[in-house]
Structures are given as C-alpha cells and as structure tokens.
Scaffold this motif. Structure first.
Motif, PDB file in Angstrom:
ATOM      1  N   UNK A 163       0.730  -1.529   0.159  1.00  0.00           N
ATOM      2  CA  UNK A 163       0.078  -0.016   0.098  1.00  0.00           C
ATOM      3  C   UNK A 163       0.921   1.073   0.004  1.00  0.00           C
ATOM      4  N   UNK A 164       0.403   2.086  -0.786  1.00  0.00           N
ATOM      5  CA  UNK A 164       1.036   3.293  -0.969  1.00  0.00           C
ATOM      6  C   UNK A 164       0.246   4.608  -0.262  1.00  0.00           C
ATOM      7  N   UNK A 165       0.807   5.441   0.861  1.00  0.00           N
ATOM      8  CA  UNK A 165       0.490   6.206   2.172  1.00  0.00           C
ATOM      9  C   UNK A 165       1.283   7.833   1.089  1.00  0.00           C
ATOM     10  N   UNK A 166       0.744   9.128   1.561  1.00  0.00           N
ATOM     11  CA  UNK A 166       1.140  10.368   1.012  1.00  0.00           C
ATOM     12  C   UNK A 166       2.251  10.616   1.355  1.00  0.00           C
ATOM     13  N   UNK A 167       2.579  10.071   3.128  1.00  0.00           N
ATOM     14  CA  UNK A 167       4.152   9.640   4.002  1.00  0.00           C
ATOM     15  C   UNK A 167       4.315   8.856   3.937  1.00  0.00           C
ATOM     16  N   UNK A 168       3.870   7.838   3.918  1.00  0.00           N
ATOM     17  CA  UNK A 168       4.645   5.946   4.239  1.00  0.00           C
ATOM     18  C   UNK A 168       3.997   5.330   3.076  1.00  0.00           C
ATOM     19  N   UNK A 169       4.448   3.410   3.740  1.00  0.00           N
ATOM     20  CA  UNK A 169       4.472   2.803   2.700  1.00  0.00           C
ATOM     21  C   UNK A 169       3.932   1.535   3.461  1.00  0.00           C
ATOM     22  N   UNK A 170       3.072   0.761   3.020  1.00  0.00           N
ATOM     23  CA  UNK A 170       2.643  -0.623   3.958  1.00  0.00           C
ATOM     24  C   UNK A 170       3.341  -1.442   3.021  1.00  0.00           C
ATOM     25  N   UNK A 171       4.687  -2.727   3.074  1.00  0.00           N
ATOM     26  CA  UNK A 171       5.648  -3.457   3.309  1.00  0.00           C
ATOM     27  C   UNK A 171       5.267  -4.278   3.840  1.00  0.00           C
ATOM     28  N   UNK A 172       4.664  -5.924   3.177  1.00  0.00           N
ATOM     29  CA  UNK A 172       4.917  -6.903   3.920  1.00  0.00           C
ATOM     30  C   UNK A 172       5.862  -7.844   3.667  1.00  0.00           C
ATOM     31  N   UNK A 173       6.469  -7.878   5.332  1.00  0.00           N
ATOM     32  CA  UNK A 173       7.939  -8.513   4.786  1.00  0.00           C
ATOM     33  C   UNK A 173       7.991  -9.802   4.442  1.00  0.00           C
ATOM     34  N   UNK A 174       6.725 -10.878   5.223  1.00  0.00           N
ATOM     35  CA  UNK A 174       6.471 -12.432   5.167  1.00  0.00           C
ATOM     36  C   UNK A 174       4.733 -12.368   4.764  1.00  0.00           C
ATOM     37  N   UNK A 175       4.394 -13.420   5.258  1.00  0.00           N
ATOM     38  CA  UNK A 175       2.934 -13.668   4.300  1.00  0.00           C
ATOM     39  C   UNK A 175       2.011 -13.458   5.868  1.00  0.00           C
ATOM     40  N   UNK A 176       1.188 -12.522   5.154  1.00  0.00           N
ATOM     41  CA  UNK A 176       0.736 -11.746   6.391  1.00  0.00           C
ATOM     42  C   UNK A 176       1.161 -10.133   7.751  1.00  0.00           C
ATOM     43  N   UNK A 177       3.068 -10.311   7.470  1.00  0.00           N
ATOM     44  CA  UNK A 177       3.085  -9.721   7.988  1.00  0.00           C
ATOM     45  C   UNK A 177       3.476  -7.886   7.856  1.00  0.00           C
ATOM     46  N   UNK A 178       3.132  -6.964   7.807  1.00  0.00           N
ATOM     47  CA  UNK A 178       3.047  -5.683   6.959  1.00  0.00           C
ATOM     48  C   UNK A 178       3.600  -4.671   8.208  1.00  0.00           C
ATOM     49  N   UNK A 179       4.339  -4.271   7.926  1.00  0.00           N
ATOM     50  CA  UNK A 179       5.016  -2.942   8.465  1.00  0.00           C
ATOM     51  C   UNK A 179       5.099  -1.587   8.162  1.00  0.00           C
ATOM     52  N   UNK A 180       4.468  -0.469   8.865  1.00  0.00           N
ATOM     53  CA  UNK A 180       4.507   1.014   8.773  1.00  0.00           C
ATOM     54  C   UNK A 180       5.614   1.466   8.034  1.00  0.00           C
ATOM     55  N   UNK A 181       6.040   2.075   6.498  1.00  0.00           N
ATOM     56  CA  UNK A 181       8.136   2.615   6.786  1.00  0.00           C
ATOM     57  C   UNK A 181       7.618   3.746   5.411  1.00  0.00           C
ATOM     58  N   UNK A 182       7.423   4.855   6.562  1.00  0.00           N
ATOM     59  CA  UNK A 182       8.639   5.811   6.340  1.00  0.00           C
ATOM     60  C   UNK A 182       9.343   6.702   4.659  1.00  0.00           C
ATOM     61  N   UNK A 183       8.249   6.798   3.841  1.00  0.00           N
ATOM     62  CA  UNK A 183       8.637   6.791   2.778  1.00  0.00           C
ATOM     63  C   UNK A 183      10.190   7.008   2.290  1.00  0.00           C
ATOM     64  N   UNK A 184      11.016   7.834   3.080  1.00  0.00           N
ATOM     65  CA  UNK A 184      11.862   8.365   3.096  1.00  0.00           C
ATOM     66  C   UNK A 184      13.066   7.693   3.356  1.00  0.00           C
ATOM     67  N   UNK A 185      12.909   6.192   4.588  1.00  0.00           N
ATOM     68  CA  UNK A 185      13.967   5.172   4.989  1.00  0.00           C
ATOM     69  C   UNK A 185      13.809   3.714   3.934  1.00  0.00           C
ATOM     70  N   UNK A 186      12.842   3.924   2.165  1.00  0.00           N
ATOM     71  CA  UNK A 186      12.807   2.983   1.645  1.00  0.00           C
ATOM     72  C   UNK A 186      13.754   3.354  -0.058  1.00  0.00           C
ATOM     73  N   UNK A 187      13.721   1.868   0.191  1.00  0.00           N
ATOM     74  CA  UNK A 187      15.419   2.412  -1.041  1.00  0.00           C
ATOM     75  C   UNK A 187      15.047   0.550  -2.045  1.00  0.00           C
ATOM     76  N   UNK A 188      15.815   0.855  -3.272  1.00  0.00           N
ATOM     77  CA  UNK A 188      15.406  -0.751  -3.613  1.00  0.00           C
ATOM     78  C   UNK A 188      16.710  -1.725  -3.278  1.00  0.00           C
TER      79      UNK A 188
END
Length: 111
Positions: free
Chosen positions: A69-94
């Motif tokens: 999921x993408x929001x204005x200030x954060x991403x919702x990142x799935x790290x495992x099946x059913x495990x999602x964390x909210x991460x600030x856009x400034x702390x994401x790299x390819x």
C-alpha cells in the motif's frame, strides 16, 4: 622607499592569489563532493516517486519486503506472509536485485 613599494606590491598580489585559491577550493569541493551528492539524492527521490504496489524494497534498517500500500507519507511493506509494517517513505531504497536490473535497463537504453 623602493623596498617599501616592492613589499606593498607583493602584499597586494598575495591577497589576490589568496582569494583565487579560496575560490578554486570552493569550486573543487562543489564539483567533487556537493554536486555528486545532489545527483544521488535526485536519483533516490525519482526512485521513491516511481515506486508502485508489488515492488521489492529494502528499508533503512535492512528489512526486505514488498510494497502492499502507498500513502502520502508512508508505505505498507509486507515482510512475510501476513506480516506488514508501516515504513516512512524516506527510509525505503531499491532492493539490490531490482537496482541491478534497473541499471542494466538504463545502460541498454543509453547505448
């Protein structure tokens, strides 16, 4: 009298060359340190704006995941099946594999 005139001329020339050296030093810092850093930041900003659902990313903390999921200030990142964390856009790299693929595509496009 003649020696005073010579000393004054040498002092004036030293001031001009000193200013020239300071300007040259600033130019060297700009072209070798500041400008490349600005280019790198611009590339990272473009990357973050181009992210979409399903892209693989790495957080600043070293957590690999997939964007759900993408929001204005954060991403919702799935790290495992059913495990999602909210991460600030400034702390994401390819992720490394995605970065290599993108670099190869960019090199092929430039040829």
């Amino acid at each position: 009298m003649l020696t005073n005139t010579i000393l004054l001329q040498e002092t004036a020339q030293g001031g001009v060359s000193g200013i020239f050296m300071v300007v040259a030093l600033i130019a060297i810092f700009y072209f070798f340190m500041i400008r490349p850093q600005q280019k790198r930041q611009k590339e990272i900003r473009k990357f973050r704006e181009a992210l979409a659902k399903g892209d693989n990313v790495v957080t600043a903390g070293g957590i690999y995941g997939k964007i759900r999921e993408i929001n204005d200030s954060y991403f919702l990142v799935e790290v495992a099946d059913g495990v999602r964390i909210r991460v600030d856009k400034g702390s994401v790299y390819p992720s490394a594999s995605d970065a290599n693929v993108a670099a190869q595509e960019n090199n092929n496009a430039n040829k």
